[in-house]
Design a protein around this motif. Structure first.
Motif, PDB file in Angstrom:
ATOM      1  N   THR A 141       0.821  -1.211   0.000  1.00  0.00           N
ATOM      2  CA  THR A 141       0.000   0.000   0.000  1.00  0.00           C
ATOM      3  C   THR A 141       0.852   1.256   0.000  1.00  0.00           C
ATOM      4  OG1 THR A 141      -1.764  -1.160   1.186  1.00  0.00           O
ATOM      5  CG2 THR A 141      -1.796   1.247   1.248  1.00  0.00           C
ATOM      6  N   ALA A 142       1.869   1.267   0.858  1.00  0.00           N
ATOM      7  CA  ALA A 142       2.708   2.458   0.992  1.00  0.00           C
ATOM      8  C   ALA A 142       3.439   2.798  -0.293  1.00  0.00           C
ATOM      9  CB  ALA A 142       3.703   2.263   2.133  1.00  0.00           C
ATOM     10  N   GLU A 143       3.856   1.781  -1.037  1.00  0.00           N
ATOM     11  CA  GLU A 143       4.647   2.029  -2.239  1.00  0.00           C
ATOM     12  C   GLU A 143       3.812   1.998  -3.518  1.00  0.00           C
ATOM     13  OE1 GLU A 143       8.425   0.247  -2.593  1.00  0.00           O
ATOM     14  OE2 GLU A 143       8.924   0.525  -0.495  1.00  0.00           O
ATOM     15  N   GLY A 144       2.518   1.717  -3.380  1.00  0.00           N
ATOM     16  CA  GLY A 144       1.659   1.731  -4.554  1.00  0.00           C
ATOM     17  C   GLY A 144       1.961   0.648  -5.558  1.00  0.00           C
ATOM     18  N   LEU A 145       2.314  -0.555  -5.074  1.00  0.00           N
ATOM     19  CA  LEU A 145       2.630  -1.655  -5.974  1.00  0.00           C
ATOM     20  C   LEU A 145       1.369  -2.272  -6.558  1.00  0.00           C
ATOM     21  CD1 LEU A 145       5.383  -1.389  -4.408  1.00  0.00           C
ATOM     22  CD2 LEU A 145       5.657  -3.829  -4.824  1.00  0.00           C
ATOM     23  N   ASP A 146       1.547  -2.935  -7.685  1.00  0.00           N
ATOM     24  CA  ASP A 146       0.485  -3.734  -8.283  1.00  0.00           C
ATOM     25  C   ASP A 146       0.369  -5.003  -7.436  1.00  0.00           C
ATOM     26  OD1 ASP A 146      -0.940  -5.658  -9.792  1.00  0.00           O
ATOM     27  OD2 ASP A 146      -0.392  -4.686 -11.666  1.00  0.00           O
ATOM     28  N   THR A 147      -0.627  -5.023  -6.573  1.00  0.00           N
ATOM     29  CA  THR A 147      -0.773  -6.119  -5.615  1.00  0.00           C
ATOM     30  C   THR A 147      -0.994  -7.460  -6.301  1.00  0.00           C
ATOM     31  OG1 THR A 147      -1.653  -4.611  -3.943  1.00  0.00           O
ATOM     32  CG2 THR A 147      -2.125  -6.959  -3.666  1.00  0.00           C
ATOM     33  N   ALA A 148      -1.794  -7.480  -7.331  1.00  0.00           N
ATOM     34  CA  ALA A 148      -2.073  -8.738  -8.028  1.00  0.00           C
ATOM     35  C   ALA A 148      -0.792  -9.302  -8.630  1.00  0.00           C
ATOM     36  CB  ALA A 148      -3.119  -8.523  -9.110  1.00  0.00           C
ATOM     37  N   ARG A 149       0.020  -8.443  -9.199  1.00  0.00           N
ATOM     38  CA  ARG A 149       1.287  -8.902  -9.787  1.00  0.00           C
ATOM     39  C   ARG A 149       2.213  -9.459  -8.715  1.00  0.00           C
ATOM     40  NH1 ARG A 149       3.787 -11.580 -13.505  1.00  0.00           N
ATOM     41  NH2 ARG A 149       5.983 -11.002 -13.719  1.00  0.00           N
ATOM     42  N   TYR A 150       2.319  -8.767  -7.586  1.00  0.00           N
ATOM     43  CA  TYR A 150       3.164  -9.260  -6.498  1.00  0.00           C
ATOM     44  C   TYR A 150       2.701 -10.640  -6.041  1.00  0.00           C
ATOM     45  CZ  TYR A 150       4.840 -10.093  -1.802  1.00  0.00           C
ATOM     46  OH  TYR A 150       5.389 -10.694  -0.696  1.00  0.00           O
ATOM     47  N   ARG A 151       1.424 -10.792  -5.815  1.00  0.00           N
ATOM     48  CA  ARG A 151       0.910 -12.061  -5.294  1.00  0.00           C
ATOM     49  C   ARG A 151       1.111 -13.203  -6.294  1.00  0.00           C
ATOM     50  NH1 ARG A 151      -0.885 -10.681  -0.594  1.00  0.00           N
ATOM     51  NH2 ARG A 151      -2.050  -8.753  -0.226  1.00  0.00           N
ATOM     52  N   GLU A 152       1.008 -12.932  -7.569  1.00  0.00           N
ATOM     53  CA  GLU A 152       1.220 -13.974  -8.560  1.00  0.00           C
ATOM     54  C   GLU A 152       2.687 -14.404  -8.597  1.00  0.00           C
ATOM     55  OE1 GLU A 152       0.843 -16.809 -11.514  1.00  0.00           O
ATOM     56  OE2 GLU A 152      -0.613 -15.908 -10.122  1.00  0.00           O
ATOM     57  N   ARG A 170      12.436  -2.481   3.035  1.00  0.00           N
ATOM     58  CA  ARG A 170      11.129  -1.845   2.922  1.00  0.00           C
ATOM     59  C   ARG A 170      10.008  -2.865   3.115  1.00  0.00           C
ATOM     60  NH1 ARG A 170      13.378   0.047  -1.899  1.00  0.00           N
ATOM     61  NH2 ARG A 170      11.570  -0.576  -3.162  1.00  0.00           N
ATOM     62  N   MET A 171      10.193  -4.079   2.579  1.00  0.00           N
ATOM     63  CA  MET A 171       9.180  -5.126   2.713  1.00  0.00           C
ATOM     64  C   MET A 171       8.902  -5.464   4.173  1.00  0.00           C
ATOM     65  SD  MET A 171      10.210  -7.875  -0.257  1.00  0.00           S
ATOM     66  CE  MET A 171       8.970  -9.068   0.244  1.00  0.00           C
ATOM     67  N   PHE A 172       9.962  -5.525   4.976  1.00  0.00           N
ATOM     68  CA  PHE A 172       9.820  -6.014   6.342  1.00  0.00           C
ATOM     69  C   PHE A 172       9.836  -4.905   7.383  1.00  0.00           C
ATOM     70  CE2 PHE A 172      11.745  -9.630   3.994  1.00  0.00           C
ATOM     71  CZ  PHE A 172      10.679 -10.503   4.116  1.00  0.00           C
ATOM     72  N   ARG A 173       9.686  -3.661   6.932  1.00  0.00           N
ATOM     73  CA  ARG A 173       9.714  -2.540   7.866  1.00  0.00           C
ATOM     74  C   ARG A 173       8.595  -2.633   8.894  1.00  0.00           C
ATOM     75  NH1 ARG A 173      10.153   2.342   4.424  1.00  0.00           N
ATOM     76  NH2 ARG A 173      12.356   1.712   4.356  1.00  0.00           N
ATOM     77  N   GLY A 174       7.485  -3.263   8.523  1.00  0.00           N
ATOM     78  CA  GLY A 174       6.336  -3.359   9.421  1.00  0.00           C
ATOM     79  C   GLY A 174       6.438  -4.444  10.476  1.00  0.00           C
ATOM     80  N   PHE A 175       7.505  -5.254  10.446  1.00  0.00           N
ATOM     81  CA  PHE A 175       7.678  -6.279  11.474  1.00  0.00           C
ATOM     82  C   PHE A 175       7.862  -5.626  12.847  1.00  0.00           C
ATOM     83  CE2 PHE A 175       9.486 -10.316   9.214  1.00  0.00           C
ATOM     84  CZ  PHE A 175       8.203 -10.726   8.952  1.00  0.00           C
ATOM     85  N   GLU A 176       7.093  -6.091  13.816  1.00  0.00           N
ATOM     86  CA  GLU A 176       7.228  -5.642  15.196  1.00  0.00           C
ATOM     87  C   GLU A 176       7.385  -6.858  16.095  1.00  0.00           C
ATOM     88  OE1 GLU A 176       7.472  -2.627  16.265  1.00  0.00           O
ATOM     89  OE2 GLU A 176       6.966  -1.553  14.409  1.00  0.00           O
ATOM     90  N   PRO A 177       8.209  -6.775  17.140  1.00  0.00           N
ATOM     91  CA  PRO A 177       8.357  -7.919  18.040  1.00  0.00           C
ATOM     92  C   PRO A 177       7.063  -8.219  18.782  1.00  0.00           C
ATOM     93  CG  PRO A 177       9.449  -5.978  18.942  1.00  0.00           C
ATOM     94  CD  PRO A 177       9.041  -5.631  17.544  1.00  0.00           C
ATOM     95  N   VAL A 178       6.772  -9.494  18.945  1.00  0.00           N
ATOM     96  CA  VAL A 178       5.580  -9.917  19.688  1.00  0.00           C
ATOM     97  C   VAL A 178       6.025 -10.214  21.115  1.00  0.00           C
ATOM     98  CG1 VAL A 178       3.724 -11.615  19.842  1.00  0.00           C
ATOM     99  CG2 VAL A 178       4.501 -10.824  17.606  1.00  0.00           C
ATOM    100  N   ARG A 179       5.788  -9.266  21.989  1.00  0.00           N
ATOM    101  CA  ARG A 179       6.325  -9.342  23.350  1.00  0.00           C
ATOM    102  C   ARG A 179       5.854 -10.576  24.126  1.00  0.00           C
ATOM    103  NH1 ARG A 179      10.760  -6.172  23.140  1.00  0.00           N
ATOM    104  NH2 ARG A 179      10.266  -4.201  22.068  1.00  0.00           N
ATOM    105  N   PRO A 180       4.589 -11.009  24.010  1.00  0.00           N
ATOM    106  CA  PRO A 180       4.181 -12.209  24.758  1.00  0.00           C
ATOM    107  C   PRO A 180       4.961 -13.468  24.351  1.00  0.00           C
ATOM    108  CG  PRO A 180       2.257 -10.960  24.084  1.00  0.00           C
ATOM    109  CD  PRO A 180       3.423 -10.355  23.371  1.00  0.00           C
ATOM    110  N   MET A 181       5.360 -13.549  23.076  1.00  0.00           N
ATOM    111  CA  MET A 181       6.160 -14.698  22.650  1.00  0.00           C
ATOM    112  C   MET A 181       7.570 -14.613  23.228  1.00  0.00           C
ATOM    113  SD  MET A 181       4.386 -16.907  21.013  1.00  0.00           S
ATOM    114  CE  MET A 181       5.804 -17.883  20.492  1.00  0.00           C
ATOM    115  N   TYR A 182       8.123 -13.418  23.240  1.00  0.00           N
ATOM    116  CA  TYR A 182       9.446 -13.232  23.844  1.00  0.00           C
ATOM    117  C   TYR A 182       9.401 -13.594  25.324  1.00  0.00           C
ATOM    118  CZ  TYR A 182      11.822 -10.923  19.927  1.00  0.00           C
ATOM    119  OH  TYR A 182      12.431 -10.651  18.730  1.00  0.00           O
TER     120      TYR A 182
END
Length: 212
Positions: free
Chosen positions: A25-36, A91-103
C-alpha cells in the motif's frame, strides 16, 4: 519436552501478511502482480519445484542485493512504473514488530531450565539480535549455515547446538511445510497461527507457566 526451537518472522514478529500489505500500500505496488510472482516462487521453494531466487536468498548462495534486483524486475507499480530495487527487502519487512508475549514465554521457559533456540530462513533481514541474548541457547540462520528449512539438516544442526534429541524438543513455525519437516525427524510440531493458542499449547508441552 526439554527444548524449544522457534522460527522468527511471523512467530516472534507481527504477521508477515500485515507487513507485506502495509508495504504494498505504501509504495503503490500492483498487488495482483506481487501475489502472482510470490505464489509461483513460494510454491517452488516449498513444494519441491525448481530452484529459484528464494532458495538462493535463504541458503546464502544469492546475495540480498541480487534477490532485490530479480524481484523488482518481476514487479511493477499500480501505474505500471518500475519498482526501485535498492533496499527492497528492508522496505518489505519494515512493518515487522516484536511480539512481546512470545518473547516473554521463551524467557520464562528458559528460566525454568528449558533450552531454547532460533531457526530462521533469512531474507536478508536486519535481525534484532540485541533482543535475543536472554532468549536463546543457539541461533541458526539459514544463510549463515547454508541450509534452509524445510531441509532436515538445519533442524539436526540446531538440535546438536541444543544438545538434545528431537523427541525432547518442540518446533514452532508459522509455515506448515516447516512444521511437518520437523515432525518427520521426531520433534513435536507446533503450527503457529495465534499467540495465545501457541503459548497455551507450549505450556502444556513443557509443563511450566509461561505467562505472568
Amino acid at each position: 519436552m526439554r527444548g524449544v526451537l522457534t522460527d522468527w518472522g511471523g512467530v516472534l514478529t507481527s504477521p508477515l501478511k500485515d507487513a507485506i500489505t502495509a508495504w504494498l500500500t505504501a509504495e503503490g505496488l500492483d498487488t495482483a502482480r506481487y501475489r502472482e510472482v510470490m505464489r509461483v516462487w513460494v510454491a517452488q521453494a516449498y513444494d519441491g519445484g525448481a530452484v529459484n531466487p528464494i532458495h538462493g536468498l535463504e541458503d546464502g548462495t544469492l546475495t540480498p542485493r541480487e534477490f532485490e534486483r530479480r524481484l523488482a524486475a518481476e514487479l511493477c507499480l499500480a501505474d505500471g512504473g518500475a519498482v526501485p530495487p535498492d533496499g527492497l527487502l528492508s522496505r518489505m519487512f519494515r512493518g515487522f514488530e516484536p511480539v512481546r508475549p512470545m518473547y516473554e514465554a521463551l524467557r520464562r521457559a528458559r528460566a525454568n531450565g528449558v533450552r531454547t533456540g532460533l531457526v530462521s530462513n533469512s531474507w536478508g533481514n536486519d535481525y534484532p539480535r540485541e533482543l535475543w541474548h536472554e532468549l536463546f541457547d543457539c541461533v541458526v540462520i539459514s544463510s549463515e549455515v547454508g541450509i534452509r528449512k524445510p531441509d532436515e539438516r538445519i533442524f539436526q544442526h540446531a538440535l546438536e547446538q541444543l544438545g538434545l534429541p528431537p523427541q525432547e524438543c518442540v518446533f514452532i513455525d508459522d509455515i506448515q511445510h516447516n512444521v511437518r519437516a520437523a515432525e518427520a525427524i521426531g520433534m513435536v510440531g507446533l503450527h503457529h497461527t495465534e499467540v495465545t493458542a501457541t503459548v497455551t499449547r507450549l505450556e502444556e508441552l513443557l509443563g511450566v507457566s509461561l505467562t505472568g
